[in-house]
Design a protein around this motif. Structure first.
Motif, short mmCIF file in Angstrom:
data_model
loop_
_atom_site.label_atom_id
_atom_site.label_comp_id
_atom_site.label_asym_id
_atom_site.label_seq_id
_atom_site.Cartn_x
_atom_site.Cartn_y
_atom_site.Cartn_z
N LYS A 1 0.83 -1.21 0.00
CA LYS A 1 0.00 0.00 0.00
C LYS A 1 0.86 1.25 0.00
O LYS A 1 0.57 2.21 -0.72
CB LYS A 1 -0.94 -0.01 1.21
CG LYS A 1 -2.02 -1.07 1.12
CD LYS A 1 -2.88 -1.10 2.38
CE LYS A 1 -3.95 -2.18 2.27
NZ LYS A 1 -4.78 -2.27 3.50
N TYR B 1 -0.59 2.15 7.60
CA TYR B 1 -0.79 0.90 6.87
C TYR B 1 -0.44 -0.31 7.73
O TYR B 1 -1.09 -1.35 7.64
CB TYR B 1 0.05 0.90 5.59
CG TYR B 1 -0.44 1.87 4.55
CD1 TYR B 1 -1.80 1.97 4.24
CD2 TYR B 1 0.44 2.70 3.87
CE1 TYR B 1 -2.25 2.86 3.29
CE2 TYR B 1 -0.01 3.60 2.90
CZ TYR B 1 -1.35 3.67 2.63
OH TYR B 1 -1.79 4.56 1.68
N GLU C 1 -3.07 -3.28 8.57
CA GLU C 1 -2.82 -4.68 8.28
C GLU C 1 -2.87 -5.53 9.54
O GLU C 1 -3.34 -6.66 9.52
CB GLU C 1 -1.46 -4.84 7.59
CG GLU C 1 -1.39 -4.27 6.19
CD GLU C 1 -2.39 -4.92 5.25
OE1 GLU C 1 -2.48 -6.16 5.24
OE2 GLU C 1 -3.09 -4.19 4.53
N GLN D 1 1.12 3.99 -3.19
CA GLN D 1 0.85 5.39 -2.90
C GLN D 1 2.04 6.25 -3.28
O GLN D 1 1.89 7.31 -3.89
CB GLN D 1 0.54 5.57 -1.40
CG GLN D 1 0.15 7.00 -1.04
CD GLN D 1 0.09 7.21 0.46
OE1 GLN D 1 1.11 7.15 1.14
NE2 GLN D 1 -1.10 7.45 0.97
#
Length: 321
Positions: free
Chosen positions: A172, A199, A203, A176
């Motif tokens: 992620k 993130y 997760e 990004q």
């Protein structure tokens, strides 16, 4: 003491005549010759993430991103790992098979470069062992794939969960970062760290333990227990066994016994018993936790709760702590 002669005597005299700064510079040049590539930038995960993982950007043409050898083990295994922990882990019979020869070769051949101890007044170069950060991702991917095939053991569950967290957060953050770069947006260091922490937390929520914190809150309320500063009350152990595990099967706690035996054979101290249930057992566990949490949430007292529990688990006696 053996007397120095000729060139050796002259070299010693020159060394004594040098200033400490000059001797440091000579040592640095010697290290550069022995160890090759140096460090352009150096940092640590500790302040932002609470784990002591040294990281580097090498002064090579690729500007290689590197995690120290010990740091690689800390990131994947646990916060107390030593410098040799990763090598011992990957060469275990089950894990070595899961990773394959190519990844094992990379672990056995770390990058060796020169760095220095941060904060030293006149830091002398030191030899550092580390790994290109992509190796961590490759190992995580191999572990997750092996686990999906059923090739890993129950005692590897925590490490697989950590690998999933690392992979999810990195993917992620990476996509990004790519969008930002293509759009011409230059993030600050603080923004990058904040985004990755978000993130990681996101997760981690996917791999929370099977027991909901809400159930524990209900037990605190019903049994009038005081929350300890660390851990949980000893009473919770018996509540968990009698109200969760034993009712999972009609055969007097057979599911619990099987899971406990599996932990004793394959697990380590500190592992939770639910990690050693089969897939069917885990589904049964989640169902039972949901039932008990529902009973606890509608019960107004310990007596009412235990009465419902006794009915739920086929007329067993109420628990007396």
């Amino acid at each position: 003491m053996t007397e120095l002669k000729g060139k050796a005597k002259g070299g010693a005299a020159r060394a004594l005549a040098l200033t400490s700064e000059a001797r440091t510079e000579i040592a640095k040049k010697g290290a550069a010759t022995r160890w090759g590539t140096g460090v352009a930038h150096q940092g640590n995960f500790k302040e932002a993430f609470g784990i002591d993982v040294e990281c580097y950007v090498l002064n090579d043409s690729q500007k290689t991103a590197v995690i120290g050898q010990r740091g690689m083990a800390v990131a994947l295994l646990n916060s107390d790992s030593s410098g040799t922990a990763l090598s011992r882990f990957v060469h275990g019979k089950t894990i070595s098979k899961a990773l394959g020869a190519n990844l094992l070769k990379k672990v056995d051949n770390p990058l060796i470069f020169k760095g220095s101890d941060p904060g030293a007044k006149l830091p002398l170069p030191r030899k550092i062992h580390g790994y290109e950060v992509g190796l961590l991702i490759d190992i995580c991917q191999a572990l997750v794939a092996a686990n999906a095939r059923g090739d890993l053991l129950p005692r590897h569950a925590k490490i697989v969960a950590q690998a999933q967290i690392i992979l999810g957060a990195s993917a992620k953050a990476g996509i990004q970062g790519l969008v930002y770069a293509l759009a011409g947006y230059d993030r600050t260091k603080e923004e990058v760290i904040a985004a990755y922490k978000m993130y990681v937390a996101e997760e981690a929520r996917e791999y929370e333990k099977e027991f909901s914190p809400e159930l524990y809150e209900q037990w605190y309320r019903l049994y009038g227990l005081v929350k300890p500063e660390r851990g949980r009350p000893w009473e919770f152990k018996y509540l968990t066994i009698d109200h969760i595990y034993k009712p999972l099967a009609k055969s007097a706690g057979k599911v619990f016994s099987l899971a406990k035996a599996s932990k004793q054979e394959n697990g380590e101290k500190g592992d939770k018993i639910h990690m050693f249930l089969s897939e069917i057992g885990v589904k049964a566990l989640r169902t039972q936790v949901g039932k008990i949490m529902g009973i606890a949430s509608v019960s107004r007292s310990r007596e009412e709760y235990e009465r419902h529990i006794a009915e739920q688990i086929h007329g067993q006696r109420s628990l007396n702590l």
